[in-house]
Enzyme design. Structure first.
Site, mmCIF file in Angstrom:
data_model
loop_
_atom_site.group_PDB
_atom_site.id
_atom_site.type_symbol
_atom_site.label_atom_id
_atom_site.label_comp_id
_atom_site.label_asym_id
_atom_site.label_seq_id
_atom_site.Cartn_x
_atom_site.Cartn_y
_atom_site.Cartn_z
ATOM 1 N N ARG A 1 95.458 12.919 -40.272
ATOM 2 C CA ARG A 1 94.982 14.304 -40.223
ATOM 3 C C ARG A 1 96.089 15.233 -39.734
ATOM 4 O O ARG A 1 96.228 16.353 -40.204
ATOM 5 C CB ARG A 1 93.733 14.378 -39.325
ATOM 6 C CG ARG A 1 92.962 15.660 -39.493
ATOM 7 C CD ARG A 1 91.583 15.565 -38.883
ATOM 8 N NE ARG A 1 91.608 15.401 -37.438
ATOM 9 C CZ ARG A 1 90.526 15.173 -36.689
ATOM 10 N NH1 ARG A 1 89.337 15.080 -37.245
ATOM 11 N NH2 ARG A 1 90.627 15.034 -35.383
ATOM 12 N N LYS B 1 93.625 20.842 -38.632
ATOM 13 C CA LYS B 1 93.414 21.084 -37.201
ATOM 14 C C LYS B 1 94.566 21.939 -36.662
ATOM 15 O O LYS B 1 95.499 21.414 -36.050
ATOM 16 C CB LYS B 1 93.292 19.741 -36.477
ATOM 17 C CG LYS B 1 92.565 19.831 -35.141
ATOM 18 C CD LYS B 1 92.119 18.458 -34.693
ATOM 19 C CE LYS B 1 91.649 18.432 -33.254
ATOM 20 N NZ LYS B 1 90.427 19.169 -32.996
ATOM 21 N N GLU C 1 79.998 24.021 -39.701
ATOM 22 C CA GLU C 1 80.047 23.058 -38.586
ATOM 23 C C GLU C 1 79.705 23.703 -37.261
ATOM 24 O O GLU C 1 79.512 24.912 -37.173
ATOM 25 C CB GLU C 1 81.372 22.301 -38.541
ATOM 26 C CG GLU C 1 82.592 23.137 -38.351
ATOM 27 C CD GLU C 1 83.854 22.281 -38.357
ATOM 28 O OE1 GLU C 1 83.800 21.107 -37.969
ATOM 29 O OE2 GLU C 1 84.908 22.819 -38.728
#
Ligand SMILES: Cc1ncc(COP(=O)(O)O)c(C=O)c1O
Length: 339
Positions: free
Chosen positions: A80, A183, A219
């Site tokens: 990620r 992220k 989310e």
């Protein structure tokens, strides 16, 4: 060191002995360096400061009953972080440097790994920033990858209890074709007002909606959302949410428990049909959601009337936690030992 009260530790920063760092210069990564300094020296024109070239990760190490330290799916965090680097044109951290940093930083800070049974764990924070100077909007030529650790207490000090959330109607966290799927710090800056307001209003978090149509659930602050109905685990499919490693793991556990899994858009109206709902992420594994309020319509979606989490969320939580601490066998190859 003064004795840490493992059970009372917050999810916050505790100074440890060492951190590790690695610089990318002249097109290549250098050697891993160990530091006991909590500060970094940064160029005043570093792109991290001006243009948000920064990405971070969060993962945990757990002490098992057998006295061995377990890492949970670090390869997914490494992957990620590479995706985040590509997404904002930073140098990618190779997996061998990522895992070498993990092994080193844990080994050097072993005395901060909370004991088995305390509910606490060692949180690892990898960080990648553009450290080289630019004045125009351009990616840096130099990068700093660093990793520090901090022991964190059990997320649920009063037990695994449902929380209240609100639907976020005022702010977006990420644009439809923006950076929500990686992220990077900018997403978190964009969420701060929303989360602050939610906390002020007595909510644990805000549930973001899709930024384009404002019709679907995206989310829950720094956690993915799932709902359960008809023996099915349902979680949003969206480009603007972070692919949660916890969610990915719960999907597999749910299937093993005999649940069906659906990854698809969840319209706001569907919230009324769920039997259980939860938010999932590294920090808490699962935060069961007891109620979601839509302040714009006055409607409330209630999942818990007795203050207890639903049976399926509880099972999912227990199973994943047991795998992480070694209480249940790791049949997925998710665990790696730190030696
Ligand atoms: C925005 C966001 N969504 C979801 C998550 C949960 O992801 P994970 O399960 O990998 O911790 C996080 C935490 O990393 C997050 O910051």
């Amino acid at each position: 060191m003064e004795q840490l009260n493992w059970g009372e530790l917050p999810f916050g920063y505790v100074k440890t002995d060492y951190n590790v760092r690695c610089y990318y210069r002249n097109g290549q990564w250098g050697e891993l360096e160990v530091s006991s300094d909590e500060n970094i020296s940064l160029h005043i024109a570093a792109t991290a400061l001006h243009y948000g070239q920064e990405s971070f990760e969060g993962l945990k190490a757990f002490m098992g009953k057998d006295g061995r330290i377990r890492l949970f799916r670090w390869q997914e965090n490494a992957k990620r972080m590479r995706n985040s680097a590509v997404g904002i044109r930073m140098a990618e951290v190779p997996d061998d440097i990522f895992i070498a940093a993990i092994q080193k930083v844990i080994t050097l800070n072993k005395r901060f790994v909370p004991p088995y049974g305390s509910g606490a764990s060692l949180y690892l924070r990898p960080l990648l920033i553009g450290s080289g100077p630019q004045v125009g909007v351009k990616p840096a030529n130099e990068y700093l990858f660093l990793m520090f650790v901090t022991p964190v207490g059990p997320y649920f000090k009063e037990g695994f209890k449902p929380v209240k959330m609100k639907l976020e109607r005022e702010y977006d966290r990420a644009a439809p074709l923006g950076t929500g799927h990686i992220k990077v710090g900018g997403n978190y800056a964009a969420s701060l007002n929303s989360l602050h307001k939610a906390h002020e209003q007595g909510y644990a978090s805000a549930l973001f909606l899709d930024a384009k149509e404002k019709k679907y659930i995206d989310e829950a602050g720094p956690a993915n959302f799932f709902g359960i109905k008809n023996n099915t685990y349902i979680t949003p499919h969206s480009h603007s949410i972070l692919p949660s490693i916890t969610n990915m793991s719960l999907v597999e556990i749910a299937q093993e428990m005999g649940l069906k899994v659906e990854r698809r858009s969840i319209e706001i109206g569907e919230l009324s049909s769920f039997e259980e709902a939860g938010a999932c992420g590294t920090a808490a594994v699962i935060s069961p959601i007891g109620q979601i309020d839509d302040l714009s319509t006055g409607q409330s979606f209630v999942y818990s009337k007795d203050g207890e989490a639903g049976p399926i969320s509880t099972q999912l939580y227990k199973r994943l936690q047991a795998i992480q601490t070694g209480d249940m066998p790791d049949t997925h190859g998710w665990i790696e030992f730190v030696d």
